[in-house]
Design an enzyme around this catalytic site. Structure first.
Site, PDB file in Angstrom:
ATOM      1  N   GLY A 593       4.155  34.679 -64.601  1.00  0.00           N
ATOM      2  CA  GLY A 593       4.627  35.687 -65.528  1.00  0.00           C
ATOM      3  C   GLY A 593       6.095  35.526 -65.830  1.00  0.00           C
ATOM      4  O   GLY A 593       6.723  34.528 -65.442  1.00  0.00           O
ATOM      5  N   LYS A 597       5.847  33.856 -59.969  1.00  0.00           N
ATOM      6  CA  LYS A 597       4.494  33.351 -59.772  1.00  0.00           C
ATOM      7  C   LYS A 597       3.735  34.280 -58.841  1.00  0.00           C
ATOM      8  O   LYS A 597       4.313  34.955 -57.992  1.00  0.00           O
ATOM      9  CB  LYS A 597       4.531  31.950 -59.171  1.00  0.00           C
ATOM     10  CG  LYS A 597       5.140  30.888 -60.074  1.00  0.00           C
ATOM     11  CD  LYS A 597       5.119  29.520 -59.387  1.00  0.00           C
ATOM     12  CE  LYS A 597       5.741  28.458 -60.284  1.00  0.00           C
ATOM     13  NZ  LYS A 597       5.754  27.117 -59.639  1.00  0.00           N
ATOM     14  N   ASP A 710       5.042  49.139 -70.402  1.00  0.00           N
ATOM     15  CA  ASP A 710       4.440  47.847 -70.740  1.00  0.00           C
ATOM     16  C   ASP A 710       2.932  47.888 -70.498  1.00  0.00           C
ATOM     17  O   ASP A 710       2.368  47.005 -69.859  1.00  0.00           O
ATOM     18  CB  ASP A 710       5.086  46.728 -69.915  1.00  0.00           C
ATOM     19  CG  ASP A 710       4.800  45.334 -70.505  1.00  0.00           C
ATOM     20  OD1 ASP A 710       4.337  45.265 -71.665  1.00  0.00           O
ATOM     21  OD2 ASP A 710       5.027  44.335 -69.810  1.00  0.00           O
TER      22      ASP A 710
END
Length: 909
Positions: A593, A597, A710
Site C-alpha cells: 500500500g 507492505k 478513506d
C-alpha cells in the site's frame, strides 16, 4: 421520572436522573430558573433516546424550551402536546416521528420556534398553523408532507424563517399569500415540487435575505419584481425550468452576495450590471447563455467563485481575470471559449480550482500558474493547448488533480514532481509527451489514478510504480519496452499496457511476434536468461556468506535491542515479537500500500495474523499515512466490524502493526478480481450492513467521533465467514467539535471516485464525507463496477448509475452475476446508496439511520424512508438543520459548491 421510564436509554444519558434527589435542577439536560428553581429548559439532543413523545413534559408548568433533536423518538405526536402552554421553543428535529402534524400546536400561545424537520411526518400542513400569532421560525424541512403549501401560512405576521424544503408536496404553485409575510428573512422552499411561475408578490418581502427555490419545476422567466428585494443576500433558483433572459434591474440588488440560477433554460447574454455587483459567488452553469464574458467581471474584488460550465459562451477570458479579485474557483468548462489562459489568473495566488475543459483554449500553460500555491485542481482536458508542462508547476505542493488529457502538449514530465505529495489524479493521456516515465511518480504515495496513454513515452516502466496503490492505470499506446513490473504482470492489468510494441510480459498477445529463425531466436533468448542468472547466483552466494557472518556476530545485540524496544499490546496475546520478526519475509507478502507492505504471519501455535510494516524514513511515509493514526484510533476502540489491532512495535526505522488476519482479503479484490463469483447477493448485503454498523460506531458511539476519511472497497476486509470489517485508519481523524462545516484538513485524504465533492472543494470534512464514500461502496456492491472507469466520462460513477437507472431501468445497472430473484431487494439497497451519495450533504442520512434503513430493507416499505421524485431519483427525508430554528441551506448543487458558503449563510441567517 415518568419521562425517563417512557424512553429507552441505551447510552445511559439519563443516568443522573434520580428520584432520590430533592430537585432535578442538577440533572443532565435540565435548566432551572435561579429564583423559582423550576425547570425552564429541557435539552436532550443527541442522547440516542428511543420511544414515543411523552406528554409528561407538559406537566412542567414553567417549561419554555424543549429540545429532543437527533434521537429515535418515534410513533406519532400526540394532540396533548398542546398542553405545553408555556413553550417558546419546541425542537423535535432529526427523529422518526410519523403520522400527521397536530394542528393543535397552533394553540400554544407563546411559541416562537417550531422545528419538526427530519422526521417521518405525513399528511398536509395543518391550515390552523395560520393562527400562530408569535411564531418566528417554522421548520418542516425533510419530511413526507403532501398536499400543497396552505395559503393560511401567509397570516403568520411575525414569521422570520419559513422552511418547507424537501417534502413530497403535490405539484402546486407558490402561494402568492406568502408575500404578506413582510417580516420574513429566510424563505426555504427547495425540493417542494413547485410548478408555475415565481409570483410577483414576493417583491413585498423587503426584509428577505435568503430566497431558496431550487430543485423545483418552476417555469417562466425570473420576474423583474425580484430586483426590488433590496435586503437580499442570496438567491438560489438552480435546477428548475426557468427560461428567458435574466431580468433587468439586477444592479438594484446592492447587497447581493450569492446568485445561483444553474440548471435552467435561460438564454441571452450575461448582463454587465450583474457583474458590476460585489458578488462572492456567481453560478450560471447549465443554461444557454451565449456571447462573451463581460469585461467588468474583473471589477468584483469579492468574487471567489465563478461557475459558467455547460453554456454557449464564446470569446476569450478577460486578461485581467483574477488579478484584482479573490477568485478561488473558476469553472468555464464545456463552452466555446478560445484564446489563451489569462496569465494574471494567479496574480493574487488565491485560485484553488481551474476547470477549463471542453473548450478551444490554445497557447501554452502560463508559467505564472506556479504562483497559485493553493491550486489543487487543474482540469484542461479537450483543448488545443500546446507547449510543455511549465517547470513552475512542480512547486504546487497542494495539487490534488492534474488533468491535461487530449491536448497538444509535448516534451517530458518535468523533474521535481515528488513535491506533488497530495496528488491523487494524474492524467496526461492523448498528447505528444516523450522521454521516459520518471521513477519519481512512484513516490506520489496517495496517487490513485494514473493515465499516460496515447503519448510517445519510451524506455522501461519504472518498477517504483509498484509502490502506488492505484485504482486506475493506463500506459497503453506508447513506445515503452522491457518487462512488466511483477505487480502488474497479470491479466487484471492487461489493458493497461496494450499498444507498446517493445513491451514484454507473460500476458498473451501483449508482445508482437518477431520474425526470423526460431532456433536462432531461442538461442538468444536462452543466452539472455542464463548469463544474467549466473551472474546473479555468484553475487548472491558471496553476499549470503558475508551477511551470515554479520548476522551471527550481531545476533546477541539484536536480541537485546528487541527485548528493550517499545512493544505495545492492546489485547492478550499468545505470541511474541520474535515470532513476528521471523515472518517478515518477502515470501510472506500479501499486500502493498501507500504506507508499507503487509505480511501473512503463521505463528507457532497455529494462529495467523497480518503484519503491516511501514516504509522506512519516518516523516510522511510512516507517521502521516499510517502508524500514529492507526495506533491512536484502533488501540482504543472495540467493535466487531472494525479491524482489530493486536499490538504494535515502534523502534527507530522499524514500525510494525499486527492485526487479525482476514483470509478473504479486501472487498475490492473480491469484487474486481477472479474471485468475484464468491460474492452472491446475501453476502454483499451483509457486507454493506457490517460496514454501516462499523461506521455508525465510529460516528455515534465514539467520544469524540471518528471520521475515517478513506472509506472504499479496498479498505473493507473480509473474514472467513464473509463478515466485513472497516480497516486502514492511517488517515482517520478524531473530531472533538466538528460543527456544521466540519474540520478543515490540510491534506485531502481518500481515493478518486469515493471522495465527497464538498470535501474536495473545501477540505472541510465531517461524518457526511464518510457517508458519501459508503454510498459509493453500496453502488459498487450492486453494480460490480469500479467507481473510476473511462466509460463514466466526466460526470462520473454516481451520475452514470442514476442516469442509466432512470433511462434504461435497473436491469442495466445490477451486476449480471447477481441472481434476478433478488432484484426487488437490490433495488431498495441501490436507492440507499444513491441517497448516501447525494450532492447535498443535508440530504444524506446519518450512519445510524443508514443502519436502520438497511436492516429494514426487507420490511414494510414505510420503514424504508426512501422515495423517488419526479425524475426517478431517490431522496431521503432526514437530515436538516444543526441548530434549533435554523435551516440554512447546506451544500448546494454542483461539486464546485463550498462549505464556506454554508458557514457564511449560518452566520448571516
Amino acid at each position: 421520572m415518568q419521562v425517563k421510564h417512557s424512553l429507552t436509554d441505551p447510552s445511559r444519558s439519563l443516568a443522573s436522573w434520580n428520584d432520590q434527589d430533592d430537585t432535578p435542577c442538577n440533572w443532565t439536560g435540565l435548566k432551572c430558573d435561579t429564583s423559582t428553581r423550576r425547570v425552564i429548559s429541557v435539552d436532550l439532543s443527541n442522547f440516542q433516546l428511543e420511544g414515543p413523545f411523552s406528554t409528561f413534559f407538559c406537566r412542567l408548568p414553567s417549561l419554555s424550551n424543549l429540545t429532543l433533536s437527533n434521537n429515535f423518538i418515534n410513533s406519532s405526536l400526540p394532540v396533548g402536546i398542546s398542553t405545553c402552554q408555556n413553550l417558546k421553543l419546541l425542537n423535535l428535529s432529526q427523529n422518526f416521528i410519523e403520522g400527521p402534524i397536530p394542528g393543535a400546536l397552533s394553540r400554544i400561545p407563546n411559541l416562537r420556534v417550531l422545528d419538526l424537520s427530519g422526521n417521518n411526518f405525513s399528511g398536509e400542513i395543518p391550515a390552523s398553523f395560520g393562527e400562530f400569532r408569535r411564531l418566528e421560525t417554522l421548520n418542516l424541512v425533510n419530511n413526507f408532507l403532501n398536499g400543497s403549501i396552505p395559503i393560511s401560512l401567509g397570516n403568520i405576521s411575525r414569521l422570520k424563517e419559513l422552511g418547507l424544503a424537501y417534502n413530497s408536496f403535490s405539484p402546486s404553485h407558490i402561494p402568492s399569500q406568502l408575500g404578506n409575510l413582510t417580516s420574513l428573512e429566510v424563505l426555504y422552499l427547495s425540493g417542494c415540487n413547485l410548478k408555475g411561475s415565481i409570483p410577483d408578490s414576493l417583491s413585498r418581502l423587503t426584509r428577505l435575505q435568503n430566497l431558496e427555490l431550487s430543485y423545483n419545476k418552476l417555469t417562466g422567466s425570473i420576474p423583474n419584481s425580484l430586483t426590488e428585494l433590496k435586503s437580499i443576500l442570496q438567491i438560489e433558483l438552480y435546477q428548475n425550468a426557468l427560461s428567458g433572459e435574466l431580468p433587468s434591474g439586477l444592479s438594484n440588488l446592492t447587497k447581493l452576495l450569492r446568485f445561483d440560477v444553474s440548471k435552467n433554460e435561460l438564454i441571452g447574454t450575461i448582463p454587465d450590471e450583474l457583474c458590476g455587483l460585489q458578488l462572492e459567488s456567481l453560478k450560471l452553469s447549465e443554461n444557454r447563455f451565449e456571447g462573451s464574458l463581460p469585461t467588468n467581471i474583473t471589477q468584483s474584488t469579492n468574487l471567489y467563485e465563478l461557475t459558467l460550465f455547460n453554456n454557449r459562451l464564446t470569446g476569450s477570458l478577460p486578461s485581467e481575470l483574477g488579478k484584482n479579485s479573490s477568485l478561488q474557483i473558476l469553472d468555464v468548462s464545456s463552452n466555446g471559449f478560445s484564446g489563451g489562459i489569462p496569465s494574471h489568473l494567479c496574480e493574487n495566488g488565491a485560485v484553488t480550482d481551474l476547470i477549463l475543459f471542453n473548450n478551444s483554449f490554445s497557447g501554452e500553460i502560463p508559467e505564472s500558474l506556479g504562483k497559485c500555491q493553493s491550486l489543487y485542481r487543474v482540469r484542461l482536458t479537450h483543448n488545443n493547448i500546446s507547449g510543455t508542462i511549465p517547470r513552475t508547476l512542480v512547486k504546487l505542493s497542494e495539487l490534488v488533480t492534474l488533468d491535461l488529457n487530449d491536448n497538444e502538449l509535448s516534451g517530458d514530465i518535468p523533474v521535481g514532481i515528488q513535491g506533488w505529495k497530495k496528488l491523487i489524479e494524474l492524467n496526461l493521456a492523448n498528447n505528444r509527451f516523450s522521454g521516459e516515465i520518471p521513477d519519481e511518480i512512484g513516490s506520489l504515495l496517495v496517487l490513485n489514478y494514473l493515465d499516460l496513454s496515447g503519448n510517445n513515452f519510451s524506455g522501461i516502466i519504472p518498477p517504483e510504480l509498484q509502490n502506488l496503490k492505484l485504482n486506475f492505470l493506463n500506459l497503453s499506446n506508447n513506445r515503452l519496452s522491457g518487462d512488466l513490473p511483477p505487480l502488474y504482470a497479470n491479466r487484471n492489468y492487461r489493458n493497461s499496457f496494450v499498444g507498446n510494441p517493445g513491451l514484454c510480459g507473460d500476458l498473451p498477445d501483449l508482445c508482437p511476434r518477431v520474425g526470423g529463425s526460431k532456433k536462432h531466436g531461442n538461442f538468444w533468448i536462452l543466452l539472455k536468461i542464463f548469463v544474467p542468472a549466473g551472474i546473479v547466483l555468484i553475487v548472491g552466494i558471496v553476499l549470503f556468506c558475508w551477511k551470515y557472518r554479520a548476522v551471527k556476530k550481531n545476533k546477541k545485540e539484536i536480541a537485546v535491542e528487541i527485548a528493550m524496544s517499545p512493544w505495545k499490546e492492546f489485547h492478550k496475546l499468545g505470541f511474541s515479537l520474535s515470532e513476528i520478526m521471523d515472518c517478515i519475509d518477502e515470501n510472506n507478502v500479501i499486500g502493498r500500500g501507500a504506507s508499507g507492505k503487509v505480511y501473512k504471519a503463521v505463528l507457532s501455535k497455529g494462529e495467523t495474523v497480518a503484519v503491516k510494516k511501514l516504509f522506512r524514513g519516518g516523516g510522511e511515509n510512516s507517521e502521516k499515512y499510517g502508524f500514529e493514526a492507526e495506533v491512536e484510533t484502533l488501540g482504543k476502540i472495540r467493535h466487531r466490524n472494525i479491524m482489530r489491532l493486536w499490538c504494535c512495535y515502534d523502534y527507530l526505522d522499524c514500525k510494525l502493526l499486527v492485526y487479525e488476519y482476514m483470509p478473504n482479503g479486501s472487498l475490492g479484490d473480491l469484487l474486481h478480481r477472479s474471485r468475484r463469483g464468491l460474492l452472491d447477493w446475501p453476502k454483499r448485503y451483509q457486507i454493506a450492513l457490517d460496514v454501516a454498523q462499523g461506521l455508525s460506531y465510529l460516528h455515534h458511539d465514539c467520544v469524540p467521533p471518528i471520521i475515517h476519511r478513506d472509506v472504499k472497497s479496498n479498505n473493507i476486509l473480509i473474514d472467513g465467514e464473509f463478515g466485513a470489517k472497516v480497516a486502514d485508519f492511517g488517515v482517520a481523524k478524531v473530531v472533538a467539535v466538528a460543527g456544521p462545516r466540519g474540520v478543515s484538513m490540510s491534506v485531502i485524504a481518500g481515493s478518486p471516485g469515493y471522495i465527497a465533492p464538498e470535501y474536495v472543494q473545501t477540505r472541510h470534512v465531517n461524518e457526511k464525507s464518510d457517508i458519501y464514500s459508503f454510498g459509493v461502496v453500496i453502488l459498487e456492491l450492486v453494480t460490480g463496477r469500479l467507481p473510476i472507469d473511462p466509460e463514466f466520462g466526466d460526470e462520473g460513477f454516481i451520475k452514470w448509475v442514476s442516469t442509466t437507472l432512470n433511462q434504461k431501468g435497473i436491469d442495466h445497472v445490477i451486476d449480471p452475476k447477481l441472481e434476478s430473484k433478488y432484484k426487488e431487494v437490490i433495488s431498495k439497497i441501490l436507492d440507499i446508496g444513491l441517497l448516501c451519495t447525494g450532492l447535498l450533504p443535508i440530504s444524506r442520512p446519518a450512519m445510524r439511520k443508514v443502519v436502520r434503513l438497511l436492516q429494514g430493507v426487507s420490511a414494510d416499505k414505510k420503514s424504508n424512508r426512501v422515495y423517488r421524485d419526479g425524475t426517478g431519483s431517490p431522496y431521503y427525508q432526514g437530515e436538516a438543520s444543526d441548530q434549533a430554528g435554523k435551516f440554512s441551506p447546506d451544500y448546494h448543487g454542483e461539486a464546485s459548491d463550498e462549505a464556506v458558503l454554508i458557514s457564511r449563510t449560518c452566520h448571516t441567517f
